[in-house]
Scaffold this active site. Structure first.
Site, PDB file in Angstrom:
ATOM      1  CE1 TYR A  53      -4.118  -1.738  -0.108  1.00  0.00           C
ATOM      2  CE2 TYR A  53      -2.943  -3.267   1.297  1.00  0.00           C
ATOM      3  CZ  TYR A  53      -4.016  -2.985   0.474  1.00  0.00           C
ATOM      4  OH  TYR A  53      -4.966  -3.941   0.219  1.00  0.00           O
ATOM      5  NE  ARG A  56       0.002  -0.277  -6.096  1.00  0.00           N
ATOM      6  CZ  ARG A  56       1.096  -1.046  -5.941  1.00  0.00           C
ATOM      7  NH1 ARG A  56       1.152  -1.952  -4.970  1.00  0.00           N
ATOM      8  NH2 ARG A  56       2.127  -0.912  -6.732  1.00  0.00           N
ATOM      9  CB  VAL A  88      -8.680   3.163  -1.933  1.00  0.00           C
ATOM     10  CG1 VAL A  88      -9.587   2.005  -1.546  1.00  0.00           C
ATOM     11  CG2 VAL A  88      -7.552   2.674  -2.836  1.00  0.00           C
ATOM     12  CG  ASP A  89      -8.567   7.230  -6.757  1.00  0.00           C
ATOM     13  OD1 ASP A  89      -9.331   8.218  -6.820  1.00  0.00           O
ATOM     14  OD2 ASP A  89      -8.730   6.209  -7.468  1.00  0.00           O
ATOM     15  CG  HIS A 104     -14.197  -1.030  -1.508  1.00  0.00           C
ATOM     16  ND1 HIS A 104     -14.203  -1.384  -2.846  1.00  0.00           N
ATOM     17  CD2 HIS A 104     -15.301  -1.602  -0.960  1.00  0.00           C
ATOM     18  CE1 HIS A 104     -15.262  -2.136  -3.090  1.00  0.00           C
ATOM     19  NE2 HIS A 104     -15.943  -2.279  -1.967  1.00  0.00           N
ATOM     20  CB  THR A 170     -17.629  -0.345 -11.535  1.00  0.00           C
ATOM     21  OG1 THR A 170     -17.773  -1.508 -10.714  1.00  0.00           O
ATOM     22  CG2 THR A 170     -18.998   0.240 -11.823  1.00  0.00           C
ATOM     23  CB  SER A 171     -16.583  -5.465 -13.453  1.00  0.00           C
ATOM     24  OG  SER A 171     -16.519  -5.742 -12.059  1.00  0.00           O
ATOM     25  CB  ALA A 214     -14.216   7.365 -17.513  1.00  0.00           C
TER      26      ALA A 214
END
Length: 228
Positions: A53, A56, A88-89, A104, A170-171, A214
């Protein structure tokens, strides 16, 4: 139409150059998900998880919001806009959006292993042995697999009030986030922006699919909603 709710996933951040965690083979940046995104993985090898993390977080600080993030901020000048993101950004916030709920967790925050409510801003590495004031190890403020999603109830309440639902990047395969689409009323218009949409207009009433990335699809959709 007053209240627009936007559900976003990794696709919107990927176009800022931010790598999506999970590859098509199920690995997260070369690591098994059980190693770096579960409480058991953290207990087994906390140093590995912290460094995962940390990397990231460092990467996040090098990228900027893209045209899709900025278009969603522009939408706020005409509607009440709530963004519920799996990401989470902080790119939505940096892009100018005011109301962002992170399902999340957030990469730029840390918390004590002792309580999920003791949360700290964090823009640097978290090291093994680094503790809160009460002596408990710090960990990323991320909801790992197997952990409860504490913001889910708030997300449901927000989604239930939607006059329009926009889904981006998103899937719609990760639960419980994917279940949010079921909390809008049956006559609520839904727009799904994704180059490879997981659902089609044949599957759901009032669904419009925009098969674009997007940065192309979101500004176009926002402009059409504002001009109505």
């Amino acid at each position: 139409m007053k209240n627009i709710v936007v559900l976003t996933g990794a696709g919107i951040s990927a176009e800022s150059g931010l790598k999506t965690f999970r590859d098509s083979n199920g690995l997260w940046e070369g690591h098994d998900v059980m190693e770096v995104a579960t409480p058991e993985g953290f207990q087994k090898n906390p140093e590995l998880v912290l460094e995962f993390y940390n990397q990231r977080r460092r990467q996040l600080l090098t990228v900027v919001p893209n045209a899709a993030h900025k278009a969603l901020a522009d939408l706020e000048t005409h509607f009440n806009v709530d963004i519920v993101t799996q990401n989470v950004d902080d790119l939505h916030e940096r892009g100018g959006s005011s109301n962002v709920l992170h399902l999340h967790g957030e990469l730029l925050k840390a918390r004590s292993v002792n309580t999920e409510n003791e949360i700290f801003d964090c823009r640097k590495d978290i090291l093994l042995g680094e503790t809160c004031a009460n002596g408990y190890q710090l960990r990323p403020h991320i909801v790992w697999f197997g952990e409860a999603v504490p913001m889910l109830e708030n997300a449901i309440k927000i989604t239930e009030k939607a006059d329009c639902l926009i889904i981006i990047g998103t899937s719609m395969q990760v639960y419980p986030a994917a279940s949010l689409i079921d909390f809008v009323s049956t006559d609520t218009p839904i727009y799904f922006v994704d180059p490879k949409p997981a659902i089609s207009g044949d599957e759901r009433r009032n669904l419009t699919v925009i098969s674009e990335n997007a940065v192309i699809g979101v500004p176009t959709l926002v402009a059409s909603l504002i001009d109505r």
